[in-house]
Design a protein around this motif. Structure first.
Motif, PDB file in Angstrom:
ATOM      1  N   PRO A 148       0.794  -1.228   0.000  1.00 25.88           N
ATOM      2  CA  PRO A 148       0.000   0.000   0.000  1.00 25.88           C
ATOM      3  C   PRO A 148       0.827   1.280   0.000  1.00 25.88           C
ATOM      4  O   PRO A 148       0.320   2.349   0.345  1.00 25.88           O
ATOM      5  N   HIS A 149       2.094   1.223  -0.361  1.00 25.70           N
ATOM      6  CA  HIS A 149       2.998   2.357  -0.158  1.00 25.70           C
ATOM      7  C   HIS A 149       2.881   3.440  -1.230  1.00 25.70           C
ATOM      8  O   HIS A 149       2.979   4.628  -0.924  1.00 25.70           O
ATOM      9  N   ASP A 150       2.706   3.070  -2.488  1.00 25.32           N
ATOM     10  CA  ASP A 150       2.710   4.051  -3.570  1.00 25.32           C
ATOM     11  C   ASP A 150       1.321   4.630  -3.816  1.00 25.32           C
ATOM     12  O   ASP A 150       0.300   3.953  -3.629  1.00 25.32           O
ATOM     13  N   ASP A 151       1.289   5.882  -4.260  1.00 18.14           N
ATOM     14  CA  ASP A 151       0.049   6.543  -4.639  1.00 18.14           C
ATOM     15  C   ASP A 151      -0.351   6.068  -6.035  1.00 18.14           C
ATOM     16  O   ASP A 151       0.348   6.332  -7.015  1.00 18.14           O
ATOM     17  N   LEU A 152      -1.483   5.383  -6.135  1.00 15.10           N
ATOM     18  CA  LEU A 152      -1.915   4.788  -7.403  1.00 15.10           C
ATOM     19  C   LEU A 152      -2.948   5.640  -8.128  1.00 15.10           C
ATOM     20  O   LEU A 152      -3.465   5.210  -9.169  1.00 15.10           O
ATOM     21  N   SER A 153      -3.250   6.834  -7.625  1.00 17.07           N
ATOM     22  CA  SER A 153      -4.284   7.664  -8.255  1.00 17.07           C
ATOM     23  C   SER A 153      -3.866   8.058  -9.668  1.00 17.07           C
ATOM     24  O   SER A 153      -2.718   8.403  -9.928  1.00 17.07           O
ATOM     25  N   GLY A 154      -4.814   7.968 -10.586  1.00 17.91           N
ATOM     26  CA  GLY A 154      -4.555   8.322 -11.976  1.00 17.91           C
ATOM     27  C   GLY A 154      -3.954   7.202 -12.797  1.00 17.91           C
ATOM     28  O   GLY A 154      -3.649   7.407 -13.981  1.00 17.91           O
ATOM     29  N   PHE A 155      -3.799   6.024 -12.203  1.00 12.33           N
ATOM     30  CA  PHE A 155      -3.195   4.895 -12.912  1.00 12.33           C
ATOM     31  C   PHE A 155      -4.187   3.754 -13.046  1.00 12.33           C
ATOM     32  O   PHE A 155      -5.055   3.541 -12.189  1.00 12.33           O
ATOM     33  N   ASP A 156      -4.033   2.994 -14.116  1.00 18.57           N
ATOM     34  CA  ASP A 156      -4.597   1.650 -14.178  1.00 18.57           C
ATOM     35  C   ASP A 156      -3.525   0.698 -13.663  1.00 18.57           C
ATOM     36  O   ASP A 156      -2.322   0.926 -13.883  1.00 18.57           O
ATOM     37  N   THR A 157      -3.938  -0.359 -12.978  1.00 20.02           N
ATOM     38  CA  THR A 157      -2.959  -1.260 -12.371  1.00 20.02           C
ATOM     39  C   THR A 157      -3.376  -2.716 -12.546  1.00 20.02           C
ATOM     40  O   THR A 157      -4.552  -3.031 -12.740  1.00 20.02           O
ATOM     41  N   GLU A 158      -2.383  -3.565 -12.462  1.00 21.90           N
ATOM     42  CA  GLU A 158      -2.597  -5.011 -12.454  1.00 21.90           C
ATOM     43  C   GLU A 158      -1.762  -5.587 -11.317  1.00 21.90           C
ATOM     44  O   GLU A 158      -0.547  -5.388 -11.281  1.00 21.90           O
ATOM     45  N   LEU A 159      -2.427  -6.258 -10.382  1.00 19.09           N
ATOM     46  CA  LEU A 159      -1.717  -6.893  -9.280  1.00 19.09           C
ATOM     47  C   LEU A 159      -1.007  -8.138  -9.805  1.00 19.09           C
ATOM     48  O   LEU A 159      -1.638  -9.044 -10.335  1.00 19.09           O
ATOM     49  N   LEU A 160       0.309  -8.173  -9.668  1.00 20.94           N
ATOM     50  CA  LEU A 160       1.088  -9.287 -10.188  1.00 20.94           C
ATOM     51  C   LEU A 160       1.463 -10.290  -9.109  1.00 20.94           C
ATOM     52  O   LEU A 160       1.543 -11.490  -9.372  1.00 20.94           O
ATOM     53  N   LEU A 161       1.699  -9.805  -7.902  1.00 20.77           N
ATOM     54  CA  LEU A 161       2.233 -10.695  -6.868  1.00 20.77           C
ATOM     55  C   LEU A 161       1.935 -10.111  -5.499  1.00 20.77           C
ATOM     56  O   LEU A 161       2.045  -8.900  -5.300  1.00 20.77           O
ATOM     57  N   GLU A 162       1.541 -10.956  -4.565  1.00 21.89           N
ATOM     58  CA  GLU A 162       1.415 -10.553  -3.164  1.00 21.89           C
ATOM     59  C   GLU A 162       2.497 -11.263  -2.360  1.00 21.89           C
ATOM     60  O   GLU A 162       2.810 -12.434  -2.633  1.00 21.89           O
ATOM     61  N   GLN A 163       3.032 -10.554  -1.365  1.00 21.25           N
ATOM     62  CA  GLN A 163       4.139 -11.105  -0.581  1.00 21.25           C
ATOM     63  C   GLN A 163       3.922 -10.896   0.908  1.00 21.25           C
ATOM     64  O   GLN A 163       3.357  -9.883   1.332  1.00 21.25           O
ATOM     65  N   ASP A 164       4.418 -11.862   1.683  1.00 24.56           N
ATOM     66  CA  ASP A 164       4.544 -11.652   3.117  1.00 24.56           C
ATOM     67  C   ASP A 164       5.730 -10.724   3.362  1.00 24.56           C
ATOM     68  O   ASP A 164       6.502 -10.422   2.439  1.00 24.56           O
ATOM     69  N   GLN A 165       5.881 -10.280   4.614  1.00 26.00           N
ATOM     70  CA  GLN A 165       6.980  -9.374   4.923  1.00 26.00           C
ATOM     71  C   GLN A 165       7.933 -10.003   5.943  1.00 26.00           C
ATOM     72  O   GLN A 165       7.558 -10.894   6.707  1.00 26.00           O
ATOM     73  N   VAL A 166       9.159  -9.529   5.907  1.00 24.41           N
ATOM     74  CA  VAL A 166      10.190 -10.001   6.827  1.00 24.41           C
ATOM     75  C   VAL A 166      10.829  -8.801   7.509  1.00 24.41           C
ATOM     76  O   VAL A 166      10.816  -7.683   6.987  1.00 24.41           O
ATOM     77  N   ALA A 167      11.382  -9.045   8.685  1.00 25.84           N
ATOM     78  CA  ALA A 167      12.167  -8.022   9.370  1.00 25.84           C
ATOM     79  C   ALA A 167      13.616  -8.177   8.952  1.00 25.84           C
ATOM     80  O   ALA A 167      14.183  -9.276   9.021  1.00 25.84           O
ATOM     81  N   MET A 168      14.209  -7.082   8.516  1.00 25.75           N
ATOM     82  CA  MET A 168      15.611  -7.073   8.129  1.00 25.75           C
ATOM     83  C   MET A 168      16.412  -6.537   9.317  1.00 25.75           C
ATOM     84  O   MET A 168      16.194  -5.410   9.770  1.00 25.75           O
ATOM     85  N   LEU A 169      17.331  -7.381   9.832  1.00 23.93           N
ATOM     86  CA  LEU A 169      18.049  -7.067  11.064  1.00 23.93           C
ATOM     87  C   LEU A 169      19.542  -7.295  10.889  1.00 23.93           C
ATOM     88  O   LEU A 169      19.960  -8.140  10.090  1.00 23.93           O
ATOM     89  N   ALA A 170      20.339  -6.563  11.655  1.00 21.11           N
ATOM     90  CA  ALA A 170      21.770  -6.857  11.698  1.00 21.11           C
ATOM     91  C   ALA A 170      21.966  -8.275  12.214  1.00 21.11           C
ATOM     92  O   ALA A 170      21.226  -8.753  13.082  1.00 21.11           O
ATOM     93  N   ARG A 171      22.948  -8.977  11.687  1.00 15.78           N
ATOM     94  CA  ARG A 171      23.174 -10.373  12.047  1.00 15.78           C
ATOM     95  C   ARG A 171      23.356 -10.541  13.555  1.00 15.78           C
ATOM     96  O   ARG A 171      22.948 -11.559  14.131  1.00 15.78           O
ATOM     97  N   GLY A 172      23.909  -9.533  14.226  1.00 17.64           N
ATOM     98  CA  GLY A 172      24.108  -9.633  15.668  1.00 17.64           C
ATOM     99  C   GLY A 172      22.954  -9.106  16.498  1.00 17.64           C
ATOM    100  O   GLY A 172      23.050  -9.027  17.729  1.00 17.64           O
ATOM    101  N   LEU A 249       2.613  -4.311  -8.166  1.00 13.32           N
ATOM    102  CA  LEU A 249       1.652  -3.989  -9.210  1.00 13.32           C
ATOM    103  C   LEU A 249       2.363  -3.419 -10.432  1.00 13.32           C
ATOM    104  O   LEU A 249       3.375  -2.720 -10.301  1.00 13.32           O
ATOM    105  N   LEU A 250       1.823  -3.687 -11.584  1.00 11.14           N
ATOM    106  CA  LEU A 250       2.241  -2.999 -12.794  1.00 11.14           C
ATOM    107  C   LEU A 250       1.252  -1.862 -13.003  1.00 11.14           C
ATOM    108  O   LEU A 250       0.032  -2.067 -12.971  1.00 11.14           O
ATOM    109  N   ALA A 251       1.762  -0.636 -13.204  1.00 15.43           N
ATOM    110  CA  ALA A 251       0.900   0.535 -13.352  1.00 15.43           C
ATOM    111  C   ALA A 251       1.206   1.260 -14.652  1.00 15.43           C
ATOM    112  O   ALA A 251       2.351   1.290 -15.111  1.00 15.43           O
ATOM    113  N   TRP A 252       0.170   1.878 -15.216  1.00 17.25           N
ATOM    114  CA  TRP A 252       0.315   2.688 -16.425  1.00 17.25           C
ATOM    115  C   TRP A 252      -0.767   3.772 -16.367  1.00 17.25           C
ATOM    116  O   TRP A 252      -1.774   3.621 -15.662  1.00 17.25           O
ATOM    117  N   PRO A 253      -0.597   4.896 -17.066  1.00 17.85           N
ATOM    118  CA  PRO A 253      -1.585   5.979 -16.993  1.00 17.85           C
ATOM    119  C   PRO A 253      -2.946   5.517 -17.477  1.00 17.85           C
ATOM    120  O   PRO A 253      -3.050   4.786 -18.467  1.00 17.85           O
TER     121      PRO A 253
END
Length: 281
Positions: A148-172, A249-253
């Motif tokens: 949900p991060h990008d502003d999609l107003s004014g675009f047509d879109t196609e959802l290509l892939l949904e993903q789970d999320q991970v925490a990125m942490l220093a190895r220590g 998502l793939l987006a185009w005007p």
């Protein structure tokens, strides 16, 4: 209304100072002030409050600033797209941030090139958060965006892939060896400030910078699972069980009539559908 007037207003609204705006526009301050006053009279609303302490936007001015950006972007986009359409060797410009396609582009391109409406593809790689603006102002024809991060107003879109999320942490990091986390485990941790966000942390504009900050222990980040593909040895990725899923998502005007764009969308949806079928097996 002329685009020149919109550009005048945007300069003043962003600088909140008539002198600086005039300098930015390369003009004298008195005609700029008169132009804004004339614009307000014609519109019948006050866009800017002028006091001895400075200049501020009214509620109407704040709305008009957003809409002015859209209008100026649309004009600029029309020029750029017409220029590209008139080239002897047309190209399709596709924007993405590094790894912003989640590995899909390598599978999309062969199918696209086999389409009779295909043209040469040029991939434009920009920083985090730049792709929607590049698409909006006509610098590119399509873009890989992220919900949900990008502003999609004014675009047509196609959802290509949904993903789970991970925490990125220093190895220590104290949580790096966990099999999984929940968001509450990250309370109190320092997070990066993405472009346009109000998080109080170091601003991050590209994935390489993010990896460096994580490896140094300066931030932790919750990112799409595809980020694992390019993670460094000194960075750990741990699943976050209750983080919302993100979408590529793939987006185009909207109202685009380009046959080359349509062919790229067809190839992309075919790859996405094949991926969903494989995942369901």
């Amino acid at each position: 209304m002329e685009t020149r007037e919109l550009a005048y207003f945007v300069a003043v609204a962003e600088e909140l100072h008539f002198g600086r705006a005039a300098q930015r526009l390369g003009m004298a301050q008195p005609p700029l002030s008169r132009a804004i006053q004339q614009l307000e009279r014609r519109m019948g609303v006050t866009l800017l409050e002028r006091t001895s302490r400075g200049v501020t936007l009214t509620a109407a001015g704040a709305v008009f600033l957003v809409e002015s950006h859209k209008a100026l972007d649309a004009v600029e986009a029309a020029v750029r797209r017409a220029q590209r359409a008139g080239q002897e060797e047309p190209r399709l410009l596709v924007a993405m941030k590094p790894d912003g396609d989640a590995g899909l582009l390598d599978r999309i391109l062969p199918g696209y090139r086999a389409d009779p409406d295909a043209v040469e593809v040029e991939v434009v790689v920009g920083g985090i958060g730049e792709q929607a603006r590049m698409l909006r102002d006509g610098r590119v024809d399509l873009a890989f965006l992220h919900a949900p991060h990008d502003d999609l107003s004014g675009f047509d879109t196609e959802l290509l892939l949904e993903q789970d999320q991970v925490a990125m942490l220093a190895r220590g990091h104290r949580l790096a060896d966990r099999a999984a986390l929940v968001l509450a485990d990250l309370d109190g941790e320092p997070f990066p400030r993405w472009p346009g966000s109000d998080v109080r942390g170091p601003e991050v504009r590209d994935p390489g910078q993010l990896l460096q900050l994580v490896a140094l222990g300066q931030v932790v980040a919750v990112v799409p699972e595809s980020a694992r593909r390019h993670v460094r040895a000194d960075v750990a990725c741990v699943p976050v069980l209750d983080a919302p899923r993100t979408g590529v998502l793939l987006a185009w005007p909207d109202r685009t009539r380009s046959r080359a764009v349509a062919a790229f969308v067809r190839a992309s949806t075919a790859v996405a559908e094949a991926g969903r079928v494989a995942a369901d097996r």
